[in-house]
Write a protein that holds these residues in place. Structure first.
Motif, PDB file in Angstrom:
ATOM      1  N   UNK A  78       0.829  -1.213   0.000  1.00 56.73           N
ATOM      2  CA  UNK A  78       0.000   0.000   0.000  1.00 56.73           C
ATOM      3  C   UNK A  78       0.858   1.255   0.000  1.00 56.73           C
ATOM      4  N   UNK A  79       2.120   1.136   0.447  1.00 56.87           N
ATOM      5  CA  UNK A  79       3.007   2.302   0.437  1.00 56.87           C
ATOM      6  C   UNK A  79       2.527   3.381   1.379  1.00 56.87           C
ATOM      7  N   UNK A  80       2.438   4.604   0.885  1.00 57.57           N
ATOM      8  CA  UNK A  80       2.032   5.749   1.704  1.00 57.57           C
ATOM      9  C   UNK A  80       0.627   6.216   1.337  1.00 57.57           C
ATOM     10  N   UNK A  81      -0.253   5.290   1.033  1.00 51.98           N
ATOM     11  CA  UNK A  81      -1.618   5.648   0.656  1.00 51.98           C
ATOM     12  C   UNK A  81      -2.317   6.337   1.824  1.00 51.98           C
ATOM     13  N   UNK A  82      -3.191   7.307   1.537  1.00 51.24           N
ATOM     14  CA  UNK A  82      -3.897   8.004   2.613  1.00 51.24           C
ATOM     15  C   UNK A  82      -4.949   7.111   3.266  1.00 51.24           C
ATOM     16  N   UNK A  83      -5.306   7.459   4.511  1.00 48.51           N
ATOM     17  CA  UNK A  83      -6.367   6.747   5.209  1.00 48.51           C
ATOM     18  C   UNK A  83      -6.001   5.379   5.714  1.00 48.51           C
ATOM     19  N   UNK A  84      -4.713   5.116   5.948  1.00 47.47           N
ATOM     20  CA  UNK A  84      -4.302   3.814   6.459  1.00 47.47           C
ATOM     21  C   UNK A  84      -4.663   3.690   7.938  1.00 47.47           C
ATOM     22  N   UNK A  85      -4.898   2.473   8.439  1.00 46.08           N
ATOM     23  CA  UNK A  85      -5.303   2.285   9.839  1.00 46.08           C
ATOM     24  C   UNK A  85      -4.244   2.808  10.810  1.00 46.08           C
ATOM     25  N   UNK A  86      -4.675   3.406  11.924  1.00 48.31           N
ATOM     26  CA  UNK A  86      -3.708   3.902  12.918  1.00 48.31           C
ATOM     27  C   UNK A  86      -2.804   2.816  13.484  1.00 48.31           C
ATOM     28  N   UNK A  87      -3.307   1.575  13.548  1.00 48.34           N
ATOM     29  CA  UNK A  87      -2.446   0.490  14.044  1.00 48.34           C
ATOM     30  C   UNK A  87      -1.214   0.306  13.172  1.00 48.34           C
ATOM     31  N   UNK A  88      -1.323   0.700  11.900  1.00 47.77           N
ATOM     32  CA  UNK A  88      -0.202   0.549  10.977  1.00 47.77           C
ATOM     33  C   UNK A  88       0.705   1.772  10.989  1.00 47.77           C
ATOM     34  N   UNK A  89       0.117   2.952  10.909  1.00 44.89           N
ATOM     35  CA  UNK A  89       0.912   4.175  10.747  1.00 44.89           C
ATOM     36  C   UNK A  89       0.923   5.046  11.994  1.00 44.89           C
ATOM     37  N   UNK A  90       0.134   4.692  13.025  1.00 43.60           N
ATOM     38  CA  UNK A  90       0.071   5.516  14.215  1.00 43.60           C
ATOM     39  C   UNK A  90      -0.792   6.737  14.015  1.00 43.60           C
TER      40      UNK A  90
END
Length: 293
Positions: free
Chosen positions: A60-72
């Motif tokens: 997914x790379x730096x796609x917007x709207x990723x879950x907080x568990x993944x990106x904080x």
């Protein structure tokens, strides 16, 4: 010099202690076999889950709207430190080592100007940290207490972390626990749970990195699997901690049993010498009295 009666009482007391420590050693040894097998069986599954989450995150790379568990949350100001210990003592330095590692982590974060919150899992760790960091506790949770570790305990803790993250109570979550190596060694370990340490950038840069196709799409997969992965990582750590506790307790009770045996030998030797000295004194008195007559 203690009397013979006092020495007999001390010898009896130490013998009773040796029976207790020997029984505790055998109980810990029986539990260790079961918990060690569970911890070793969980390791490849937890590693596979981390690898799968890393591959999906790399896709997914730096796609917007990723879950907080993944990106904080996008910040790194508030850190939640979970300290995993046992509810019972008599396990050597098992609990003290985990508490010391957590204390060092808290001090390091505070020196960097971070806000720290602590979630102790296990009574012993909470008791060791409450004096210095009691105001940082958000809750105190019970440990496994030497029993079977149910997956529901890890799942409930994972749900609690998701709720705290959704409420913006922390930005980064780190778990401190004792990783089981062998009966003699349990290594204090820091495991970052949130955000997920995926190593996605390295996967994208590697020229020979494999190409995966996900079904359903990566975003949907991550939304469904990240909470499950969180619970699995916590559960694997709980199993490692449970195995380490039994190993440390078995080692501590074996040492205590051997020390009790040495103490009994010393007390028995002292008892025999005292008894011999008393007999000698009585004979001298008898002989002196006979000569006086």
């Amino acid at each position: 010099m203690p009397s013979l009666k006092e020495l007999r009482a001390r010898i009896g007391s130490v013998k009773s202690t040796r029976k207790i420590t020997s029984a505790m050693k055998m109980v810990a040894a029986a539990k260790l076999r079961r918990t060690q097998l569970s911890a070793e069986a969980a390791r490849p599954y937890a590693a596979a889950m981390r690898r799968m989450m890393s591959e999906a995150a790399a896709a997914v790379g730096d796609a917007p709207g990723l879950p907080p568990l993944l990106v904080g949350t996008g910040r790194e100001q508030t850190h939640l430190v979970i300290v995993m210990t046992s509810d019972r003592g008599l396990a050597g330095g098992f609990n003290a080592n985990a508490a010391r590692a957590a204390r060092n982590l808290v001090r390091r974060l505070q020196a960097e100007g971070k806000t720290v919150r602590i979630l102790p899992v296990g009574r012993k760790g909470a008791d060791m940290l409450v004096r210095d960091y009691g105001d940082l506790f958000i809750e105190r949770l019970p440990g496994s207490s030497g029993k079977e570790v149910p997956f529901s305990a890890a799942s409930d803790l994972g749900d609690k972390l998701v709720a705290l993250l959704s409420a913006n109570k922390f930005d980064v979550c780190t778990l401190v626990y004792n990783r089981f190596v062998n009966v003699m060694s349990q290594v204090p370990t820091e495991l970052q749970l949130v955000p997920l340490t995926s190593g996605a950038n390295d996967d994208r840069k590697a020229p020979d990195a494999p190409i995966y196709e996900f079904e359903p799409d990566e975003e949907t997969l991550l939304a469904r699997m990240l909470p499950r992965n969180l619970a699995i990582q916590i559960y694997a750590a709980m199993l490692e901690s449970a195995a380490g506790e039994q190993g440390a307790r078995m080692t501590a009770m074996d040492s205590a049993t051997r020390n009790a045996g040495k103490a009994i030998d010393r007390l028995t030797q002292k008892y025999n010498r005292t008894r011999q000295a008393n007999i000698t004194n009585e004979l001298i008195e008898i002989i002196s009295g006979a000569e006086a007559v």
